[in-house]
Design an enzyme around this catalytic site. Structure first.
Site, short mmCIF file in Angstrom:
data_model
loop_
_atom_site.label_atom_id
_atom_site.label_comp_id
_atom_site.label_asym_id
_atom_site.label_seq_id
_atom_site.Cartn_x
_atom_site.Cartn_y
_atom_site.Cartn_z
N ASN A 32 7.82 77.64 62.78
CA ASN A 32 6.44 78.57 62.95
C ASN A 32 6.63 78.14 61.05
OD1 ASN A 32 5.05 80.72 62.85
ND2 ASN A 32 6.51 81.76 63.56
N CYS A 62 8.59 85.68 64.70
CA CYS A 62 10.22 84.67 65.11
C CYS A 62 11.16 85.21 65.01
CB CYS A 62 10.16 83.37 64.41
SG CYS A 62 9.95 83.44 63.04
N HIS A 63 11.18 86.54 64.31
CA HIS A 63 12.75 87.07 63.96
C HIS A 63 13.01 87.71 65.50
CE1 HIS A 63 9.21 89.98 62.68
NE2 HIS A 63 9.40 90.86 63.58
N GLU A 107 11.65 97.49 62.29
CA GLU A 107 10.83 97.51 63.74
C GLU A 107 11.13 98.33 64.38
OE1 GLU A 107 9.77 93.96 65.88
OE2 GLU A 107 8.78 93.23 63.96
N TYR A 114 14.55 83.19 74.10
CA TYR A 114 14.22 81.60 74.42
C TYR A 114 13.97 81.25 75.68
CZ TYR A 114 15.98 81.11 69.32
OH TYR A 114 16.26 80.66 68.27
#
Length: 166
Positions: free
Chosen positions: A125, A133-134, A160, A102
């Site tokens: 979001n 946002c993950h 990912e 953040y």
């Protein structure tokens, strides 16, 4: 009155609600409150189930969720305040398979003291997964929260990491 075309898709053990507007994907939710979330974000729109209008978006989302693609290449609507839009745009620049914090996002948008406001924008979001946002972790590296639930956040980060290594 604005119209959103909605549909549900299932990928793995998750079912997603997506809504497409005139300018692109307007909403994605993976939690069981998806319909309520959609109503919260878009209370004054007509919602029409139409898989013909949503099909290309559903396919692109499936490719992203299976690791077949590393980028959502269709248009996305940014429906929020100017501040929220700046945070969401910064999120889009976090590379696939990487994470941020953040405070780093606050720095990226030139608002270094707005960490709490950035966290709130991330949490609001409406296009989770495609606006990634993950990929946001707490400053200490812990996973933090996720509107779609922590199991999904862990699954997305693991996907990912695996896909990026291949």
């Amino acid at each position: 009155m604005k119209t959103l075309y909605i549909d549900h898709i299932t990928v793995g053990s998750y079912t997603y609600l997506l809504a497409v507007g005139d300018r692109g994907l307007a909403f994605v939710s993976s939690n069981t409150d998806g319909e309520d979330d959609l109503q919260h974000y878009f209370s004054h729109v007509q919602k029409v189930k139409n898989s013909v209008k949503t099909n290309a978006y559903a396919l692109a989302l499936k490719k992203l969720l299976t690791g077949e693609s590393q980028k959502f290449s269709l248009p996305v609507e940014f429906n929020g305040t100017p501040f929220q839009k700046s945070v969401w745009q910064a999120l889009c620049n976090v590379p696939y398979g990487e994470t941020t914090t953040y405070s780093a996002l606050a720095e990226k948008i030139h608002r270094p003291t707005a960490i709490r406001a950035v966290a709130n924008a991330v949490g609001r979001n409406p296009n989770q997964i495609v606006i990634p946002c993950h990929r946001v972790l707490r400053k200490d590296g812990s996973i933090g929260g996720y509107h779609g639930g922590l199991p999904l956040k862990r699954d997305l980060l693991a996907l990912e990491a695996r896909t990026k290594q291949s």
